[in-house]
Design an enzyme around this catalytic site. Structure first.
Site, mmCIF file in Angstrom:
data_model
loop_
_atom_site.group_PDB
_atom_site.id
_atom_site.type_symbol
_atom_site.label_atom_id
_atom_site.label_comp_id
_atom_site.label_asym_id
_atom_site.label_seq_id
_atom_site.Cartn_x
_atom_site.Cartn_y
_atom_site.Cartn_z
ATOM 1 C CE LYS A 35 65.608 66.062 50.423
ATOM 2 N NZ LYS A 35 65.662 66.567 49.549
ATOM 3 C CE1 TYR A 260 96.027 70.607 65.742
ATOM 4 C CE2 TYR A 260 93.612 70.544 66.044
ATOM 5 C CZ TYR A 260 94.936 69.958 66.184
ATOM 6 O OH TYR A 260 94.688 68.572 66.758
#
Length: 358
Positions: A35, A260
Site C-alpha cells: 500500500k 530561517y
C-alpha cells in the site's frame, strides 16, 4: 542538469527482507503489503521485486488495477475493503480478494449481481477499534458470508494488532497483544478458515501470532517500528537510500546565525554546506538541529531549520555526496528526531525526487 536529489531503491534488499520474514514464520504464507505506493518505494517496482510473496495487500482498487496492468498475477487482497456496490464487478474483473469489516459490506454482497464468487477476509475487531466486527457479531457475519452466492466458500479470519511493537518481556509489556490474541481466538473458535493476525511487528516479535498468513509491510522495506531499534537489529536491510549533493560551501564566522528564524548560532568559524534537499522533497522540516547526515560518507549534523544547511568538513566542495538516510544511517533514527516513524518519512518523498533502481 538534472537535480541531484534521488531516492535509490535497492531491490536486492527487498528480496532479502522477504526471505528474512519467511525464515521467521516458516509455516506461514506471506502477504506482502504494498500500500501507499509500495511505502513510497514505487508500487510496480516493489511488487516485481517481491514476486516471491504468496499475495499482495493493497489499500485501494486503483493499486490492484496497476498491479494487474503491470502483468502481476499473484493474489491481491484489498485490505481496506470495498465501499460501493460498483466495486464488486471491479473485484471480479481484477480477481481481487477483499477484507469485509462492516455490516454495510455484508448488505452490498447480499445484493450483488450474479458472477464469480469473491474470496473474503472477515476482519475481527479484537481490540484496536478501527475496522472489524465486534467479537459478539463475528459468528453472525461469518454465517451470512457463508450463505451468500457472491462469496467464495473459503473465508480467511483476520485481525489487526494495536501494540504489537511492544514485545513481551518486561512486566506488563505486550499485555494488549496477548489480550487481542485471546479475543480473536474466542471469537473465531470452531469456525473453519485460515487465520491471519501478524503485521510486521508481530512477525518480528510475536511468533505465536504467525498463524496461516503473515502480513508484513514496513519490515519488507527494512524498517522497524519497535521503539529504540532499527531494521538492522532484526537482520533487515534498508530498501531506500535518500541522497543529494552539496550545492554550496560557505565560510561562516563564530557568532553568526544560520537559516530561517536564525535558530542556530555558529560556535566557531566554520564551513557550512548547503544540500539540495528540503521539505519540498519530503525531508521533514521538523528535523531538529543535530540530526545526522552523511557527507562524503562521514557523519555530520544539520544546523538550523531544514532549508538545508549542515556542518561541512573543511575540505568539502560543492558536488560532494550527502546521504539523508539509508545504509549506515537508519531512517528510524531520523524519524525519532523528527517525532515520527520511518514509515511516514519513506512514504512522504515527493515527485520532484528522482527514483533510481539499484
Amino acid at each position: 542538469m538534472a537535480r541531484p536529489t534521488s531516492a535509490t531503491i535497492h531491490t536486492d534488499a527487498l528480496r532479502h527482507n522477504l526471505s528474512g520474514v519467511r525464515a521467521r514464520a516458516p509455516g506461514s504464507r506471506v502477504m506482502a503489503v504494498v500500500k501507499a505506493d509500495g511505502y513510497g518505494h514505487g508500487l510496480e517496482r516493489v511488487a516485481r521485486a517481491l514476486q516471491g510473496a504468496d499475495a499482495f495487500g493493497v489499500a485501494a482498487l486503483s493499486d490492484a488495477e496497476r498491479l494487474r496492468a503491470a502483468g502481476l498475477s499473484q493474489p491481491i487482497v484489498l485490505l481496506s475493503g470495498f465501499d460501493d456496490p460498483d466495486d464488486i464487478p471491479q473485484l471480479r474483473r481484477l480477481n481481487v480478494q477483499t477484507v469485509v469489516h462492516h455490516a454495510t459490506q455484508l448488505a452490498i454482497l447480499e445484493q450483488a449481481p450474479d458472477g464469480d464468487p469473491v474470496r473474503c477476509w472477515l476482519k475481527v475487531d479484537s481490540g484496536m477499534h478501527r475496522l472489524g466486527f465486534a467479537p459478539e457479531d463475528v459468528r453472525d457475519a461469518y454465517a451470512r458470508l457463508r450463505a451468500m452466492p457472491a462469496v467464495a466458500d473459503q473465508l480467511v479470519l483476520m485481525n489487526h494488532f494495536a501494540s504489537s511493537d511492544e514485545f513481551a518481556g518486561a512486566a506488563g509489556a505486550g499485555a494488549q497483544t496477548r489480550a487481542q490474541m485471546q479475543v480473536f481466538a474466542d471469537a473465531t473458535a470452531g469456525l473453519d478458515g485460515e487465520r491471519s493476525l501478524a503485521n510486521s511487528a508481530a512477525v518480528l516479535g510475536w511468533p505465536d501470532a504467525h498463524a496461516d498468513w503473515i502480513r508484513p509491510g514496513g519490515a519488507l522495506y527494512g524498517i522497524s517500528v519497535v521503539d529504540g531499534t532499527t531494521g538492522a537489529d532484526f537482520g533487515l536491510r534498508p530498501a531506500m537510500t535518500l541522497g543529494t549533493r552539496l550545492i554550496a560551501v560557505n565560510r561562516v564566522r563564530k557568532g553568526e546565525r544560520i537559516g530561517y528564524s536564525a535558530t542556530w548560532t555558529c560556535p566557531e568559524d566554520m564551513a557550512v554546506g548547503v544540500a539540495a534537499i528540503g521539505y519540498g522533497d519530503g525531508y521533514p522540516r521538523h528535523a531538529p538541529s543535530g540530526t545526522r547526515v552523511l557527507l562524503n560518507g562521514v557523519p555530520t549534523d544539520i544546523v538550523g531549520r531544514v532549508s538545508m544547511d549542515l556542518r561541512a568538513q573543511p575540505d568539502a566542495r560543492p558536488g560532494d555526496p550527502v546521504i539523508l538516510w539509508g545504509d549506515g544511517l537508519p531512517v528510524e533514527s531520523i524519524a525519532a528526531g523528527a517525532g515520527t516513524i520511518g514509515y511516514e518519512l519513506v512514504c512522504s518523498i515527493t515527485r520532484r525526487v528522482r527514483f533510481v533502481e539499484a
